[in-house]
Design a protein around this motif. Sequence first.
Motif, mmCIF file in Angstrom:
data_model
loop_
_atom_site.group_PDB
_atom_site.id
_atom_site.type_symbol
_atom_site.label_atom_id
_atom_site.label_comp_id
_atom_site.label_asym_id
_atom_site.label_seq_id
_atom_site.Cartn_x
_atom_site.Cartn_y
_atom_site.Cartn_z
ATOM 1 N N PRO A 58 -12.202 9.640 4.605
ATOM 2 C CA PRO A 58 -12.177 8.552 3.619
ATOM 3 C C PRO A 58 -13.586 8.043 3.334
ATOM 4 O O PRO A 58 -14.380 7.832 4.254
ATOM 5 N N GLY A 59 -13.889 7.861 2.068
ATOM 6 C CA GLY A 59 -15.207 7.376 1.683
ATOM 7 C C GLY A 59 -15.436 7.607 0.211
ATOM 8 O O GLY A 59 -14.599 8.158 -0.501
ATOM 9 N N GLY A 60 -16.608 7.187 -0.247
ATOM 10 C CA GLY A 60 -16.937 7.359 -1.653
ATOM 11 C C GLY A 60 -18.313 6.822 -1.958
ATOM 12 O O GLY A 60 -19.089 6.484 -1.060
ATOM 13 N N GLY A 61 -18.595 6.737 -3.249
ATOM 14 C CA GLY A 61 -19.912 6.358 -3.725
ATOM 15 C C GLY A 61 -20.301 4.931 -3.389
ATOM 16 O O GLY A 61 -19.476 4.020 -3.412
ATOM 17 N N VAL A 62 -21.576 4.773 -3.089
ATOM 18 C CA VAL A 62 -22.143 3.462 -2.806
ATOM 19 C C VAL A 62 -22.477 2.799 -4.137
ATOM 20 O O VAL A 62 -23.158 3.388 -4.976
ATOM 21 N N GLU A 63 -21.990 1.581 -4.336
ATOM 22 C CA GLU A 63 -22.232 0.858 -5.580
ATOM 23 C C GLU A 63 -23.534 0.070 -5.496
ATOM 24 O O GLU A 63 -24.031 -0.234 -4.413
ATOM 25 N N GLU A 78 -9.806 0.905 -0.125
ATOM 26 C CA GLU A 78 -9.258 1.430 -1.378
ATOM 27 C C GLU A 78 -8.404 2.668 -1.150
ATOM 28 O O GLU A 78 -7.365 2.839 -1.783
ATOM 29 N N GLU A 79 -8.849 3.556 -0.255
ATOM 30 C CA GLU A 79 -8.180 4.847 -0.085
ATOM 31 C C GLU A 79 -7.040 4.830 0.924
ATOM 32 O O GLU A 79 -6.173 5.702 0.881
ATOM 33 N N THR A 80 -7.049 3.855 1.839
ATOM 34 C CA THR A 80 -6.025 3.856 2.893
ATOM 35 C C THR A 80 -5.327 2.516 3.086
ATOM 36 O O THR A 80 -4.283 2.464 3.716
ATOM 37 N N ALA A 107 -10.651 0.583 12.855
ATOM 38 C CA ALA A 107 -9.830 0.072 11.753
ATOM 39 C C ALA A 107 -8.624 -0.688 12.260
ATOM 40 O O ALA A 107 -8.090 -0.404 13.334
ATOM 41 N N THR A 108 -8.207 -1.646 11.438
ATOM 42 C CA THR A 108 -7.023 -2.440 11.749
ATOM 43 C C THR A 108 -6.024 -2.316 10.611
ATOM 44 O O THR A 108 -6.378 -1.964 9.488
ATOM 45 N N GLY A 109 -4.784 -2.609 10.912
ATOM 46 C CA GLY A 109 -3.737 -2.558 9.903
ATOM 47 C C GLY A 109 -3.055 -1.208 9.865
ATOM 48 O O GLY A 109 -3.287 -0.347 10.717
ATOM 49 N N GLU A 110 -2.216 -1.059 8.862
ATOM 50 C CA GLU A 110 -1.472 0.182 8.666
ATOM 51 C C GLU A 110 -1.811 0.757 7.299
ATOM 52 O O GLU A 110 -2.185 0.024 6.379
ATOM 53 N N VAL A 111 -1.658 2.064 7.162
ATOM 54 C CA VAL A 111 -1.904 2.727 5.876
ATOM 55 C C VAL A 111 -0.967 2.117 4.841
ATOM 56 O O VAL A 111 0.229 1.939 5.087
ATOM 57 N N GLY A 112 -1.523 1.809 3.680
ATOM 58 C CA GLY A 112 -0.762 1.161 2.624
ATOM 59 C C GLY A 112 0.161 2.101 1.881
ATOM 60 O O GLY A 112 0.052 3.335 1.993
ATOM 61 N N PRO A 113 1.073 1.534 1.076
ATOM 62 C CA PRO A 113 1.962 2.366 0.265
ATOM 63 C C PRO A 113 1.160 3.154 -0.775
ATOM 64 O O PRO A 113 0.162 2.650 -1.298
ATOM 65 N N PRO A 114 1.582 4.389 -1.075
ATOM 66 C CA PRO A 114 0.813 5.267 -1.969
ATOM 67 C C PRO A 114 0.454 4.627 -3.313
ATOM 68 O O PRO A 114 -0.651 4.842 -3.825
ATOM 69 N N LEU A 117 -2.909 2.704 -3.361
ATOM 70 C CA LEU A 117 -4.130 3.367 -2.918
ATOM 71 C C LEU A 117 -4.835 4.074 -4.063
ATOM 72 O O LEU A 117 -4.203 4.577 -4.987
ATOM 73 N N ASP A 118 -6.163 4.108 -3.976
ATOM 74 C CA ASP A 118 -7.002 4.773 -4.976
ATOM 75 C C ASP A 118 -7.736 5.914 -4.278
ATOM 76 O O ASP A 118 -8.849 5.746 -3.806
ATOM 77 N N ASN A 119 -7.086 7.087 -4.192
ATOM 78 C CA ASN A 119 -7.707 8.215 -3.503
ATOM 79 C C ASN A 119 -7.580 9.522 -4.284
ATOM 80 O O ASN A 119 -7.500 10.592 -3.698
ATOM 81 N N TYR A 120 -7.550 9.405 -5.600
ATOM 82 C CA TYR A 120 -7.602 10.574 -6.496
ATOM 83 C C TYR A 120 -6.511 11.601 -6.214
ATOM 84 O O TYR A 120 -6.740 12.797 -6.231
ATOM 85 N N GLY A 121 -5.323 11.119 -5.924
ATOM 86 C CA GLY A 121 -4.199 12.016 -5.712
ATOM 87 C C GLY A 121 -4.051 12.533 -4.302
ATOM 88 O O GLY A 121 -3.140 13.313 -4.013
ATOM 89 N N GLY A 122 -4.921 12.104 -3.405
ATOM 90 C CA GLY A 122 -4.803 12.523 -2.011
ATOM 91 C C GLY A 122 -3.818 11.645 -1.264
ATOM 92 O O GLY A 122 -3.338 10.631 -1.776
ATOM 93 N N THR A 123 -3.524 12.052 -0.054
ATOM 94 C CA THR A 123 -2.591 11.324 0.800
ATOM 95 C C THR A 123 -3.251 11.064 2.147
ATOM 96 O O THR A 123 -3.709 12.009 2.794
#
Length: 174
Positions: A58-63, A78-80, A107-114, A117-123
């Motif tokens: 999980p990761g992406g571009g630095v803004e 965003e992704e999880t 990390a804390t919490g649980e993976v969110g509902p699909p 999430l914003d992960n370009y179609g990944g799971t």
Amino acid sequence: TVLRAWAQGAAPRGPVALVDPAAEEPVRVRAGAVVIRDGAVLLIRFTDEGDGPHYEIPGGGVEAGETLEEAALRELGEETGLAGTVGPELARVWKDGRHEHYFLVSATGEVGPPETLDNYGGTPVWVPVERLPATPLWPRRLSWRIEHWHRTGWPGRPAELADSITELGPPCGW
């Protein structure tokens, strides 16, 4: 180039240019979160028609105005759907003008509902750490290192790696 040629049983042909990928001006800077829980690492699974699945950390571009650590946590959320605390930087990966930084994240919490999430179609999926060396993961050179570090201890300074996104098949062919 030299290692690849030797591993394939030949010497490199002609002079080999010295390239320092870390010295190149980046075309993109990416931050990633290595999250391990109960012996499994959190990855984003993508399914390609015909080629089978591949995985990314999980990761992406630095803004603009964002630190690498802030980007890793934002992208993880965003992704999880997970929140977390950034630990040490594990690796820096250089490829085709991209500079990528990978951090160990608690990390804390649980993976969110699909649908959230914003992960370009990944799971998001949890993969046992011991399976990483045989998992088609980008960055490939980091996959077996995570498994090794998980068993033996995290590095004192980030590993510096050049990698190929086209060589994901296990095991590394060179």
